[in-house]
Design an enzyme around this catalytic site. Structure first.
Site, PDB file in Angstrom:
ATOM      1  CD  GLU A 198       7.464 -34.589 -18.262  1.00 41.78           C
ATOM      2  OE1 GLU A 198       8.055 -35.135 -19.221  1.00 41.78           O
ATOM      3  OE2 GLU A 198       7.644 -33.393 -17.961  1.00 41.78           O
ATOM      4  CG  ASP A 247       7.890 -29.688 -18.499  1.00 39.43           C
ATOM      5  OD1 ASP A 247       8.007 -30.644 -19.283  1.00 39.43           O
ATOM      6  OD2 ASP A 247       8.859 -29.037 -18.061  1.00 39.43           O
TER       7      ASP A 247
END
Length: 784
Positions: free
Chosen positions: A484, A447
């Protein structure tokens, strides 16, 4: 209230409530054993007094007579010191209070480990001036759970410290069911970045299991604390004689992003209430994953988190329950409230392994969405100190030297983990290795991974040490590693993420450009073609491959697929932030009406558009990822940031699936299986001129919204695809099929089920085809 006894594996454990932290904040209750020198062996007696203090009903400790005796050197080296805690007043002690023999301990490994002489505790803190180990021991009877004994042992920096690591070994501790934490004190210089507070008992960053409230969303215990625990009693997990890892090549993956709890939490799952929303619940629904055709699940965060973090103080979000989990408390422990029936951390660990084993047995890989960019501890205005902040804030977080040591915030969540500090980098690596070796996971999606590309002062790095270390680590070498590639500080690295030819990326440009083309924006045909061909403009660098592009149209944050074709605007009022949260750049189109409607023409258009998106996604070069629930058209009613709703907004609706089983679900499943059957959609390398023919001589026409191309197969079984994003029919000339073959229509998204997808194909295709508005077709060349 005292911490209860919580046996890890007993039936009674699942029924025991979890109470607030039992340890007194009174600093006078701690024991500070002293040392006269490295050659002295110390035998200290303690009594466990049941006398209530004037301010609370907690047990307190008092020091008693100290005597010395000779002892042979321990395994920790010549001159090791032993402190024996002996009970002196039998009338005042519990029968279950043990005699504890204490050694200086060893610095490694960090966390809790079982060693020859007992249980070793080790914790890093560079700037601490004092460290106290706090223990809560198990009780003999369940009805004594409110009377758990408290032990606090202050570590002597001259005896229990090696470098920046504080350590202690206790010989007589039970091998399971012990709860532990630390009080840590240090400099109070706020402007220098220190946030020490010894009144708080802190969670060990290296705790492999975390005890908290037992049931997800139990509001009666919303303020419960979180402490470490361990289990050296249980036998190793039995992975089975025939167990093997799926080891699916990256080019062959079809990823299904899902939330463990939301997948089966709804009553419509038909599962026993005890396993709804649990790791075991996922096992029960593996047949659905197989029917859909996916071969990898990407689990939203499963590291321990506090679902009640928004409710600890009055604020606009204090009605919310964190169901997504992007707020990590500990990087080693599986989310304990995903255990079935309130089973607690030991059961959560075992059931997580059972889930992985079952998924692997079905040929499905397990990828974890991991959050190493920030923690749950928020910011300096509203801190929620549970671990890192109180252990050594200056080491674990990025600080702004130009703003009095305030926390830098590149995560959008108040703090930023200092990922390229050597200590934090090793924590991240050890955490990843733990999930691979202990839990057998197959990969990780990071993330806001651009945070991991920043130096200790937040400056972007061209060769971030932690990114390189992950790519080169031998234990992680078999794992899929996915970034990401952006953060909330503007470091957008799509196609430029430091990769060492290992890292894949969530391709945000693919998502945006596909959305714009399919909904009919002008000027997007060239970008659409580039992306369905593998995004070579981004990834044809060094030894990178098409599969390093993780293609997606929908992910957990943002609109669902249904909402992407049903809403022009986000509708986030239920989140409590006045609609200011969530992205405004959704590139969505409501097909003529905002929100739900009974208009059959609008509903038909939305259905076509969902099929168009799914078809383009699954037939693009690269690695496709879809979101849980899109296979039946799950709606969040326009909420594009639904992280705080433990309701049907997020929960998989199995009844809706049943209604769509023979229509949308069938189409989605058939397209996935079609991709897996045909190598032309899963090229190892980027397409060459021999692999594809573009039926296009109008690239420069800004208003053109039609694209057709043929993917060539060496055996002659070519595939023809056409996408029409115009609002009118396009009559297209069909190229001649390869020799001794003819075209069969497999897909026409304008048709209703089962005619929209015919696996064996329908013959009779002439030299042209009338492609309907906002629809797509697929033809396959088959032998005559």
């Amino acid at each position: 209230m005292l911490w209860p006894s919580l046996p890890c594996d007993s039936t009674s454990a699942a029924k025991m409530p979890f109470f607030a932290l039992p340890f007194a904040n009174n600093s006078t209750s701690s024991i500070a054993p002293s040392s006269a020198g490295p050659s002295r062996v110390l035998d200290m007696g303690l009594k466990l007094s049941k006398q209530a203090s004037s301010s609370s009903g907690r047990r307190i400790f008092s020091q008693t007579k100290v005597r010395y005796k000779d002892r042979k050197p321990s395994v920790y080296g010549r001159g090791a010191q032993e402190r024996v805690l002996e009970e002196k007043e039998a009338s005042q002690m519990s029968e279950t209070d043990p005699t504890l023999k204490i050694f200086p301990g060893q610095a490694f490994p960090l966390g809790v480990s079982k060693v020859d002489n007992g249980i070793n505790f080790a914790i890093f803190s560079q700037h601490a001036t004092s460290v106290t180990l706090c223990l809560s021991l198990p009780q003999r009877e369940a009805n004594e759970r409110l009377g758990g004994s408290l032990i606090e042992l202050a570590l002597d920096p001259h005896v229990n410290k090696t470098g920046d690591i504080w350590h202690i070994c206790i010989e007589d501790l039970p091998c399971s069911n012990v709860l532990y934490g630390y009080r840590i004190d240090g400099p109070q210089n706020w402007h220098q970045g220190h946030r020490f507070d010894r009144s708080i008992i802190l969670l060990d960053p290296y705790a492999k299991l975390v005890e908290g409230r037992r049931y997800f969303g139990d509001a009666s215990l919303k303020l419960s604390k979180f402490l470490g625990t361990y289990d050296f009693d249980s036998l190793p997990f039995d992975w089975g004689d025939n167990y093997k890892l799926p080891n699916i090549p990256e080019k062959d993956l079809v990823i299904y992003e899902m939330n463990v709890r939301a997948f089966t939490a709804d009553k419509s799952s038909g599962l026993d209430p005890k396993i709804r929303g649990s790791y075991l619940g996922v096992i029960e629904k593996i047949p659905h994953l197989l029917e859909l055709g996916v071969n990898a699940v990407e689990l939203l965060p499963v590291f321990e988190f506090d679902e009640f973090e928004f409710q600890r103080r009055p604020n606009p979000r204090d009605h919310m329950i964190n169901t997504w989990g992007y707020s990590t408390i500990n990087f080693f422990a599986p989310m304990s409230r995903y255990a079935s029936g309130g089973g607690g951390p030991c059961n959560a660990s075992r059931e997580f392994k059972e889930m992985v084993k079952a998924l692997h047995g079905a040929g499905i890989e397990v990828i974890l969405d991991v959050v190493y960019n920030h923690t749950n501890e928020v910011d300096d205005q509203n801190p929620y100190t549970t671990s890192f902040r109180g252990i050594d804030n200056k080491v674990y977080y990025m600080l702004d030297p130009n703003n009095n040591g305030q926390l830098l915030n590149f995560s959008g969540c108040g703090n930023t983990l200092n990922c390229n500090h050597p200590v934090v980098m090793e924590l991240i690596l050890e955490s990843l290795r733990h999930w691979v070796t202990e839990y057998h996971v197959d990969g990780f999606r990071f993330d806001l991974a651009s945070v991991l590309c920043r130096g200790i002062d937040g400056t972007p790095l061209s060769a971030p040490p932690v990114i390189r270390a992950i790519a080169k680590d031998p234990i992680l070498s078999r794992c899929k590693i996915i970034a990401e590639p952006w953060d909330c500080g503007g470091l957008y690295l799509v196609g430029k993420f430091p990769n060492w030819d290992r890292w894949a990326e969530w391709n945000g440009k693919y998502r945006d450009d596909l959305r714009r083309f399919i909904k009919g924006d002008s000027g997007m045909k060239g970008s659409f073609a580039t992306h369905v061909a593998g995004s070579a403009d981004l990834y044809r660098v060094n030894k990178r491959k098409p599969f390093h592009s993780i293609n997606f149209v929908i992910a957990h944050d943002g609109f669902t697929l249904h909402d992407l074709v049903s809403y022009n605007f986000k509708h986030n009022d239920a989140n409590g932030e006045g609609g200011n949260d969530g992205s405004n750049d959704n590139f969505s189109w409501n097909c003529g009406f905002e929100g739900e409607t009974d208009d059959p023409s609008i509903k038909a258009l939305r259905s076509r558009q969902m099929k168009n998106f799914h078809l383009a996604l699954m037939l693009s070069q690269g690695t496709p990822m879809m979101l849980m629930g899109d296979e039946y058209g799950h709606t969040r009613y326009g909420n594009n940031n639904s992280y705080g709703h433990d309701t049907s907004i997020n929960n998989f609706q199995w009844g809706f699936l049943d209604k769509q089983r023979n229509s949308q679900f069938r189409f989605f499943s058939e397209v996935i299986k079609f991709r897996k059957m045909h190598q032309v959609f899963r090229h190892e390398n980027f397409l060459s001129k021999n692999d594809v023919t573009w039926h296009e001589d109008n690239w420069d026409n800004y208003e053109s919204k039609f694209l057709a191309f043929t993917l060539h197969n060496s055996n002659g079984s070519d595939i023809y695809l056409a996408f029409n994003a115009h609002d009118y029919y396009v009559k297209v000339l069909i190229p001649p099929p390869p020799s001794k073959r003819r075209w069969f229509r497999v897909v026409d998204t304008n048709l209703s089920s089962p005619d929209d997808f015919v696996p064996e194909g329908l013959p009779g295709i002439g030299n042209s085809y009338n492609v309907a508005p906002f629809s797509s077709i697929v033809l396959e060349a088959k032998l005559m």
